[in-house]
Write an enzyme that holds these catalytic residues in place. Structure first.
Site, PDB file in Angstrom:
ATOM      1  N   ASP A   8       1.060  18.732  72.959  1.00  0.00           N
ATOM      2  CA  ASP A   8       0.944  19.356  71.625  1.00  0.00           C
ATOM      3  C   ASP A   8       0.532  18.361  70.555  1.00  0.00           C
ATOM      4  OD1 ASP A   8       3.738  21.680  72.063  1.00  0.00           O
ATOM      5  OD2 ASP A   8       1.732  21.573  72.921  1.00  0.00           O
ATOM      6  N   ARG A  54       3.258  33.460  72.574  1.00  0.00           N
ATOM      7  CA  ARG A  54       3.556  33.272  74.001  1.00  0.00           C
ATOM      8  C   ARG A  54       5.067  33.367  74.216  1.00  0.00           C
ATOM      9  NH1 ARG A  54       1.358  32.155  78.965  1.00  0.00           N
ATOM     10  NH2 ARG A  54       2.334  30.514  80.166  1.00  0.00           N
ATOM     11  N   ARG A  95      -3.375  30.262  81.074  1.00  0.00           N
ATOM     12  CA  ARG A  95      -1.956  30.447  80.692  1.00  0.00           C
ATOM     13  C   ARG A  95      -1.301  31.584  81.486  1.00  0.00           C
ATOM     14  NH1 ARG A  95      -0.357  29.027  74.805  1.00  0.00           N
ATOM     15  NH2 ARG A  95       1.229  27.858  75.956  1.00  0.00           N
ATOM     16  N   PRO A  96      -1.342  31.492  82.799  1.00  0.00           N
ATOM     17  CA  PRO A  96      -0.717  32.517  83.644  1.00  0.00           C
ATOM     18  C   PRO A  96       0.807  32.466  83.531  1.00  0.00           C
ATOM     19  CG  PRO A  96      -1.467  30.674  84.967  1.00  0.00           C
ATOM     20  CD  PRO A  96      -1.921  30.389  83.574  1.00  0.00           C
ATOM     21  N   ILE A  97       1.482  33.486  84.029  1.00  0.00           N
ATOM     22  CA  ILE A  97       2.961  33.445  84.075  1.00  0.00           C
ATOM     23  C   ILE A  97       3.454  33.705  85.495  1.00  0.00           C
ATOM     24  CG2 ILE A  97       3.275  34.077  81.637  1.00  0.00           C
ATOM     25  CD1 ILE A  97       4.020  36.896  82.588  1.00  0.00           C
ATOM     26  N   ASP A  98       2.636  33.330  86.463  1.00  0.00           N
ATOM     27  CA  ASP A  98       2.995  33.567  87.874  1.00  0.00           C
ATOM     28  C   ASP A  98       4.284  32.847  88.278  1.00  0.00           C
ATOM     29  OD1 ASP A  98       1.311  31.334  87.369  1.00  0.00           O
ATOM     30  OD2 ASP A  98       0.963  31.075  89.509  1.00  0.00           O
ATOM     31  N   ILE A 102      -2.258  18.612  81.018  1.00  0.00           N
ATOM     32  CA  ILE A 102      -1.446  19.842  81.125  1.00  0.00           C
ATOM     33  C   ILE A 102      -2.307  21.104  81.064  1.00  0.00           C
ATOM     34  CG2 ILE A 102       0.480  21.156  80.126  1.00  0.00           C
ATOM     35  CD1 ILE A 102       1.628  18.530  80.945  1.00  0.00           C
ATOM     36  N   CYS A 137      -1.614  30.665  72.038  1.00  0.00           N
ATOM     37  CA  CYS A 137      -2.853  29.926  71.809  1.00  0.00           C
ATOM     38  C   CYS A 137      -3.733  29.974  73.068  1.00  0.00           C
ATOM     39  CB  CYS A 137      -2.542  28.451  71.495  1.00  0.00           C
ATOM     40  SG  CYS A 137      -1.764  28.230  69.909  1.00  0.00           S
ATOM     41  N   ARG A 168       1.914  29.286  62.184  1.00  0.00           N
ATOM     42  CA  ARG A 168       2.611  29.709  63.409  1.00  0.00           C
ATOM     43  C   ARG A 168       3.642  28.667  63.827  1.00  0.00           C
ATOM     44  NH1 ARG A 168      -0.395  31.001  68.546  1.00  0.00           N
ATOM     45  NH2 ARG A 168       1.798  31.010  69.105  1.00  0.00           N
ATOM     46  N   LYS A 195      10.130  24.730  66.982  1.00  0.00           N
ATOM     47  CA  LYS A 195       9.585  26.060  67.331  1.00  0.00           C
ATOM     48  C   LYS A 195       9.870  26.340  68.806  1.00  0.00           C
ATOM     49  CE  LYS A 195       5.047  26.529  68.387  1.00  0.00           C
ATOM     50  NZ  LYS A 195       4.674  27.187  69.640  1.00  0.00           N
ATOM     51  N   ASN A 196       9.576  25.351  69.655  1.00  0.00           N
ATOM     52  CA  ASN A 196       9.597  25.608  71.100  1.00  0.00           C
ATOM     53  C   ASN A 196      10.992  25.599  71.700  1.00  0.00           C
ATOM     54  OD1 ASN A 196       6.902  25.977  70.927  1.00  0.00           O
ATOM     55  ND2 ASN A 196       6.344  23.968  71.732  1.00  0.00           N
TER      56      ASN A 196
END
Ligand code: EPZ
Length: 415
Positions: free
Chosen positions: A305, A92, A121-124, A327, A116, A396, A21-22
């Site tokens: 995970d 995401r 879960r920032p995206i900075d 993490i 999830c 998912r 998936k990832n």
């Protein structure tokens, strides 16, 4: 939908692992970096990849599925850069379209990604990387407007290893003018798989020691054919499931043994017998499970995970075990659900202490994808029936899980 799971008998049989998936999610976004026809194989049919494919189709691109797990993006000129589909908020991985469209046409308008709930879960890191490459970013009413006159290679250091930021910055940088170096990059197998795809497309990318990725911008990327790596989280989940009962005997096919070396080591240390036979991994479960202390970390350490699934399995171990989640600050949604099943478990900050428990099936709730699978693991060890609310979240990230799980003897169905 509810998942109904009962303990069942000894598990045995064969399971074939699907594509990652990832790795598939960023690879699907990377297809937009060329106008040529391009094909991805071994793409799992899961709701996240289906959502990603729908988003790309909604942009006007022509996507075909010549085989169930093959995705071909037909050649054609640029389409829309307005990623406003309702699917964007469902996962995401939709944020990879930021880097791909920025890298391809220096322009993207996109809704805030979903995913999830594992904490903030920032995206900075992603956005700072785009700005360093020369992009300007405006955020209004939940929509990012990101564009650049032209992208110029530069040096970018990530404050911590980030799979998403590493890949997203790469997608933006592959056709930038000049060289980009990403320091403190993530080198997870999924990142390396996306690099393999980009290099097949003509990108110039070098992975140096000490977690540095060098990208030398090129003018054009071409079509190619690439097979996505196997999903190590799916494979690890089935290895863990194999430990749920004495005498279980499961064969896992199409997994990448090297990608599983740490979870295999941990499971062997607590007593599972795991042997490699060509492209098969055969795992059998002992009468009793030993205890262990484990710390999550970037590859090759135990992947975050698998933390929730392993936590559930260790409830069968004799003695006290612990797992430290390094993490995500809030990847513990499974704990209160396992406690409903009479688990003797305690979370202290990022540390989870796990003691031998006699689990009892009851009504629980899957709060996120890997929580869902951890509750299936627990249900395989529990007395009676377990009813998992919001069970569809399992779809998912696991391809065809009901068929695969029933095939090895897990009594599971949707209701
Ligand atoms: C990817 O998430 C995976 N998702 C996750 O898998 C996986 O657990 C994670 O990598 C492992 O690191 C996909 O690939 C779609 P990160 P990602 O950026 O990229 C912080 C699953 O179950 N961070 O590596 O979102 C972040 O909060 C999912 O399949 C920032 O602070 O994770 C986290 O603490 C769950 N700012 C840490 O870095 C940023 O801009 C690592 O996150 C980005 C990340």
């Amino acid at each position: 939908m509810k998942l109904i799971v009962s303990r069942g008998d000894v598990l045995e049989g064969e399971v074939v692992i699907s594509g990652s998936k990832n790795s598939s999610l960023p690879s699907l976004a990377a297809l937009l970096l060329t106008n040529d026809e391009i094909t991805l194989k071994n793409v799992p049919r899961i709701s996240d990849t289906e959502a990603m494919i729908k988003i790309i189709k909604d942009l006007g691109y022509k996507i075909e599925n010549p085989e169930p797990n093959t995705v071909t993006l037909k050649a054609g000129k640029r389409k829309s850069f307005k990623v406003l589909s309702s699917e964007v908020g469902k996962l995401r991985g939709s944020y990879y379209l930021m880097g791909a469209l920025l890298g391809s046409i220096n322009n993207v308008i996109i809704k805030t990604p979903g995913g999830c709930n594992l904490g903030a879960r920032p995206i900075d890191y992603h956005l700072n990387g785009f700005e360093k490459l020369g992009a300007t970013i405006k955020y209004k009413d939940g929509i990012y407007h990101i564009n650049a006159k032209k992208l110029k290679g530069t040096d970018i250091t990530l404050p911590q290893e980030s799979v998403g930021a590493t890949i997203n910055i790469m997608l933006a940088a592959v056709k930038a003018k000049g060289t980009t170096n990403i320091y403190n990059a993530s080198l997870e197998p999924e990142v390396l798989d996306v690099i393999a795809l980009l290099k097949k497309m003509g990108a110039i990318i070098k992975v140096h020691k000490e977690k540095q990725i060098e990208i030398i911008g090129v003018k054009k990327l071409s079509g190619t054919e690439h097979e996505v790596i196997p999903d190590r989280m799916e494979a690890g989940s089935y290895l863990i499931l194999a430990g749920t009962k004495p005498g279980n005997n499961i064969t896992i096919r199409n997994a990448n043994y090297q990608h599983l070396i740490t979870i295999i080591t941990v499971l062997r240390n607590i007593g599972l017998k795991i042997k490699r036979q060509n492209e098969k991994i055969i795992v059998t479960s002992p009468e009793k499970l030993g205890r262990t202390n484990v710390k999550v970390g970037p590859y090759p350490f135990l992947p975050t995970d698998l933390q929730q699934n392993l936590t559930a399995l260790l409830l069968r171990s004799s003695g006290e075990s612990s797992i430290e989640e390094t993490i995500f600050e809030n990847r513990f949604s499974h704990i209160p659900e396992l406690i409903k099943m009479k688990a003797q478990i305690e979370q202290m900050g990022r540390m989870v202490i796990i003691n031998n428990s006699t689990l009892v099936g009851t009504e629980v709730r899957a709060h996120d994808l890997r929580c869902a699978m951890s509750l299936v693991v627990a249900a395989c060890m529990a007395e009676g029936e377990t009813i998992i609310e919001n069970g569809e979240v399992l779809l998912r990230g696991y391809e065809d899980p009901i068929r695969k799980l029933n095939q090895i003897g897990v009594r599971i169905r949707f209701e």
